[in-house]
Design an enzyme around this catalytic site. Structure first.
Site: not given
Ligand code: AQP
Length: 327
Positions: A111, A192, A195
């Site tokens: 990040k 991955k 969001k």
């Molecule tokens: N693509 C994914 N596949 C499987 N699991 C996922 N999770 C998120 N994206 C995927 C799982 O959802 C939970 C909550 O995640 P989060 O929103 O708190 O954090 P993150 O993993 O950082 O999600 P993003 O979408 O990538 O958000 P941004 O882009 O804002 O950092 C976690 O258990 C995560 O593993």
């Protein structure tokens, strides 16, 4: 007693990655664990969030928890920022976490890569996550693949604290599902589904219209082999689509492979879109009923009270163990 804590950041619109990797599992796990599902809004602001969007998305995530099937009678649903014990314990644990171990966190590396300025909160947020989990003495934490390292840090910090100050925290175990633990972008199976990815076609949002869902799957990258076969090494893009199908249809991968044998990707992608749409439509309906309702407020207020009751006991124990004067 088995106890579980997990949450999804309101850092963007929820997509099928978060659904497959987290939300779908929450709905199942709540029957076997005393569950705390929170909305880590303090984690979201480790990178800039537009205030209006943060406000709206926080309610969105809460409404989607309920719409997807989390039962507030059974599980505690709350906002992190409504329970001050999280940041307080976070500070205490920062005194136990090592700079070097935080520097090794791959999510921080990813990040912060290429950015001129990153907040110090982005660097220390895994410690706040440790506080989130340890406050509730969670025995289990359902995590996507990418959060495994943060949970290991949580265990290390808890173990260090327990050794130094006496047994205070339960060491949590991860729950990682095989299928759906890492759903990848539709445009690039090497990344991955996230969001914060600005490419709208990389992900299907939980609130996307049926037409958008059809369009996004029809554009999803595949390969030139033309066979619906699950093989992460050789066919990551198609394997990702098969996993999404498996998550949304609740079907074994082998069953899906057999169904589409010899049919090429066109039919498979069309039917995949319909499977996802059928699952999302009732969730979208419920979300619309809930998102601006006073029922949602009531559930979150009640959840914060229930959470604070548990969290304040652990915080007090930690402060006493460290030698703070408490009354
Ligand atoms: N693509 C994914 N596949 C499987 N699991 C996922 N999770 C998120 N994206 C995927 C799982 O959802 C939970 C909550 O995640 P989060 O929103 O708190 O954090 P993150 O993993 O950082 O999600 P993003 O979408 O990538 O958000 P941004 O882009 O804002 O950092 C976690 O258990 C995560 O593993």
């Amino acid at each position: 007693m088995k106890r579980l804590l997990s949450g999804i950041k309101p850092s963007g619109d929820l997509n099928i990655g978060g659904y497959g990797g987290a939300l779908r599992q929450y709905v199942k796990l709540q029957h076997d664990y005393e569950s705390f599902f929170f909305i880590p809004d303090y984690h979201a602001v480790t990178v800039y969030q537009d205030p209006k969007e943060l406000h709206e998305r926080t309610r969105d995530v809460a409404a989607l928890y309920l719409a997807a099937g989390i039962d507030p009678g059974r599980s505690t649903i709350f906002l992190q920022s409504q329970v001050p014990a999280h940041t307080e314990l976070g500070w205490l644990l920062e005194t136990q976490a090592h700079f070097g171990e935080l520097k090794r966190m791959t999510q921080f590396k990813e990040k912060s890569e290429g950015k001129d300025v990153v907040s110090s909160a982005l660097f220390t947020y895994p410690v706040l996550m440790a506080a989130d989990v340890l406050l509730y003495q969670a025995t289990h934490v359902p995590v996507g693949d990418d959060q495994k390292q943060h949970l290991e840090l949580t265990r290390d910090v808890a173990e260090r604290f327990n050794k130094r100050f006496g047994l205070t925290f339960t060491l949590p175990e991860p729950i990682i599902q095989d299928i759906g633990s890492r759903i990848m972008g539709l445009d690039d199976p090497g990344k991955k589904m996230s969001k914060s990815n600005p490419n709208q076609n990389s992900c299907v949002l939980l609130m996307d219209s049926p037409d958008d869902i059809r369009r996004k799957f029809s554009k999803a990258v595949t390969d030139s082999e033309g066979q619906v076969r699950h093989d992460w090494e050789q066919k990551p893009a198609v394997s990702n689509l098969i996993e999404i199908y498996s998550v949304f249809a609740d079907e074994e991968i082998a069953v899906i492979e057999r169904r589409y044998e010899g049919q090429g990707y066109g039919v498979f992608k069309k039917e995949l879109a319909e499977v996802v749409i059928q699952k999302l439509l009732p969730i979208q309906d419920k979300y619309r009923q809930l998102v601006d309702s006073s029922e949602l407020d009531r559930i979150l207020i009640d959840g914060a009270k229930r959470a604070a009751d548990v969290a304040s006991d652990t915080l007090l124990a930690a402060k006493k163990a460290m030698g703070f004067v408490t009354f």
